[in-house]
Design an enzyme around this catalytic site. Structure first.
Site, mmCIF file in Angstrom:
data_model
loop_
_atom_site.group_PDB
_atom_site.id
_atom_site.type_symbol
_atom_site.label_atom_id
_atom_site.label_comp_id
_atom_site.label_asym_id
_atom_site.label_seq_id
_atom_site.Cartn_x
_atom_site.Cartn_y
_atom_site.Cartn_z
ATOM 1 N N HIS A 226 0.839 -1.195 0.000
ATOM 2 C CA HIS A 226 0.000 0.000 0.000
ATOM 3 C C HIS A 226 0.880 1.253 0.000
ATOM 4 O O HIS A 226 0.642 2.193 -0.756
ATOM 5 C CB HIS A 226 -0.912 -0.022 1.229
ATOM 6 N N GLU A 227 1.921 1.255 0.843
ATOM 7 C CA GLU A 227 2.824 2.410 0.880
ATOM 8 C C GLU A 227 3.587 2.554 -0.427
ATOM 9 O O GLU A 227 3.807 3.668 -0.916
ATOM 10 C CB GLU A 227 3.803 2.266 2.054
ATOM 11 N N HIS A 230 1.638 4.506 -2.927
ATOM 12 C CA HIS A 230 1.743 5.964 -2.841
ATOM 13 C C HIS A 230 2.953 6.465 -3.637
ATOM 14 O O HIS A 230 2.889 7.470 -4.329
ATOM 15 C CB HIS A 230 1.876 6.406 -1.383
ATOM 16 N N GLU A 319 -5.575 7.202 -0.788
ATOM 17 C CA GLU A 319 -5.602 5.961 -0.015
ATOM 18 C C GLU A 319 -6.322 4.852 -0.781
ATOM 19 O O GLU A 319 -5.877 3.705 -0.797
ATOM 20 C CB GLU A 319 -6.269 6.191 1.342
ATOM 21 N N ASP A 323 -4.647 1.343 -2.049
ATOM 22 C CA ASP A 323 -5.252 0.042 -1.758
ATOM 23 C C ASP A 323 -5.441 -0.769 -3.037
ATOM 24 O O ASP A 323 -5.198 -1.984 -3.055
ATOM 25 C CB ASP A 323 -6.611 0.232 -1.067
#
Length: 424
Positions: A226-227, A230, A319, A323
């Protein structure tokens, strides 16, 4: 996220999330009364620092009982607090010392120098200075400041470390260091972040995150994926660009407070105590430290209160995108499980009031995130991910894989893994 007060709140690094909100700048919510500032070296740096320090003391006096109640009553009641009163006081003392004796002199002296030697042309130079400090702070904070509060060590789980490095390599994330931090000595809240620029990035995992996920490597990888999302989708660029835009606007609007005494006079200052002179440009101006304090209290703080709701709208979309990235990488189910565990352990509100959420939440409520991932899984039905982990656990040497699989530029990392599975 780790915040630094430099007239406005800024992110301390790309995707940096931290339990400490350390005041390291030169502003405070409540400016000190002008009459409280002794007339020592009027108009100079020392006079400006005295004003800032008195304001910092006022802020500390107001903050201490509120912070104590938050830590030792609310956090303690829900089982989060792991700190002693002595450790809490030590953290406060270090934060206060950094604010007053490192950052305020550094920023104040730099501002004084820029205004004195560039005159009315200072806004662009001040913006360049603020940008340099922001970029530098993303390195200084985790490398120098955070170790004053936490201990960094190598990740203890060798298998997890290998899998994280393999995932980073697959995504071409330039991971140079991987740390585990002892967040559990202060709080049971969990966290993870990465920082750095260009080909020098580092990942920090809180031991509480690994503990809350029961040491499940796939779930830890799902959170990190998930990070990585980003980073891959350039969200970190936006998060860095936003404070730069704020800096630019602040630098230009601050000119009125520095070259017009009306504002500081309205706050009770005698002009002769705050005015200084630039012999280079033959002009008088208000001490930049005093001008920034008063300007922030009068204009900047109220205006900045309007910004977070707008930024939160964008952040919540980021976010969802991150995901989906983790789901595309084959970690959808693991991410759902991890989100449930983290939310349960941190006792987060899974379905808050919509208006409160719109104004205050930078992340979507947990139920919305899980529903979005489930809907995306049902729509895309990505293949179960086994590639990197399977290769590692099976001890398959990379040299034994078909060259068309390991080097083909036409294959994405996920399709390359799928191709590996077909070959075996």
């Amino acid at each position: 996220r780790g915040a630094a007060k430099v007239g406005i709140s800024i992110a301390s690094g790309a995707s940096v999330v931290d339990d400490h909100a350390i005041a390291v700048g030169i502003t405070c919510p409540i400016p000190a009364p002008a009459a409280w500032v002794p007339e020592i070296a009027p108009g100079g740096l020392v006079h400006g620092l005295l004003y800032s320090w008195i304001g910092a003391v006022i802020e500390l006096v107001i903050d201490l009982p509120l912070s104590y109640y938050s830590t030792f009553v609310l956090e303690e009641r829900h089982g989060f607090n792991k700190q002693s009163v002595g450790g809490w006081l030590r953290d406060k003392a270090i934060s206060f010392a950094l604010q007053c004796f490192v950052f305020q002199p550094l920023l104040g002296g730099s501002m004084m120098f820029v205004v004195r030697y560039t005159g009315r042309k200072f806004p662009n130079y001040l913006f360049a200075l603020a940008t340099t400090m922001l970029v530098g702070f993303t390195y200084v904070y985790p490398a120098v400041i955070q170790p004053l509060f936490n201990k960094f060590s190598e990740v203890k789980d060798e298998q997890l470390k290998n899998e994280i490095h393999a995932l980073a390599a697959e995504l071409k994330f330039p991971l140079t260091k991987l740390y585990e931090i002892d967040g559990s000595k202060r709080s049971s809240h969990s966290n993870a972040y990465f920082y750095g620029f260009f080909n020098n990035k580092r990942i920090v995992l809180y031991d509480t995150l690994i503990g809350q996920l029961g040491g499940d490597r796939d779930q830890v990888l799902a959170v990190l994926c998930h990070e990585f999302g980003h980073w891959k989708k350039k969200h970190t660029v936006f998060l860095l660009a936003l404070p730069l835009v704020q800096f630019f606007l602040m630098s230009h609007t601050l000119r009125n407070a520095i070259f017009d005494t009306k504002l500081v006079v309205d706050f009770g200052f005698d002009p002769h105590t705050v005015l200084t002179t630039s012999t280079r440009w033959s002009l008088e101006f208000v001490n930049p430290l005093v001008a920034l304090e008063v300007y922030s209290a009068a204009y900047l703080t109220p205006l900045m209160a309007l910004l977070p709701p707008a930024v939160n709208v964008v952040s919540r979309q980021f976010e969802f995108q991150a995901d989906r990235f983790a789901t595309d990488m084959g970690y959808g189910e693991q991410l759902i499980t991890a989100l449930k565990k983290i939310s349960s352990e941190n006792k987060g509100c899974i379905d808050p009031d919509w208006l409160y959420c719109a104004l205050n939440y930078s992340h979507p409520p947990m139920l919305q995130r899980i529903a979005a991932v489930e809907a995306y899984l049902a729509k895309t039905k990505p293949a179960k991910r086994k590639g990197v982990k399977w290769i590692i656990e099976s001890n398959v040497p990379i040299s034994s894989l078909p060259e068309s699989v390991t080097t083909s530029p036409s294959l994405s990392p996920q399709r390359r893994v799928n191709k590996v599975m077909e070959e075996f």
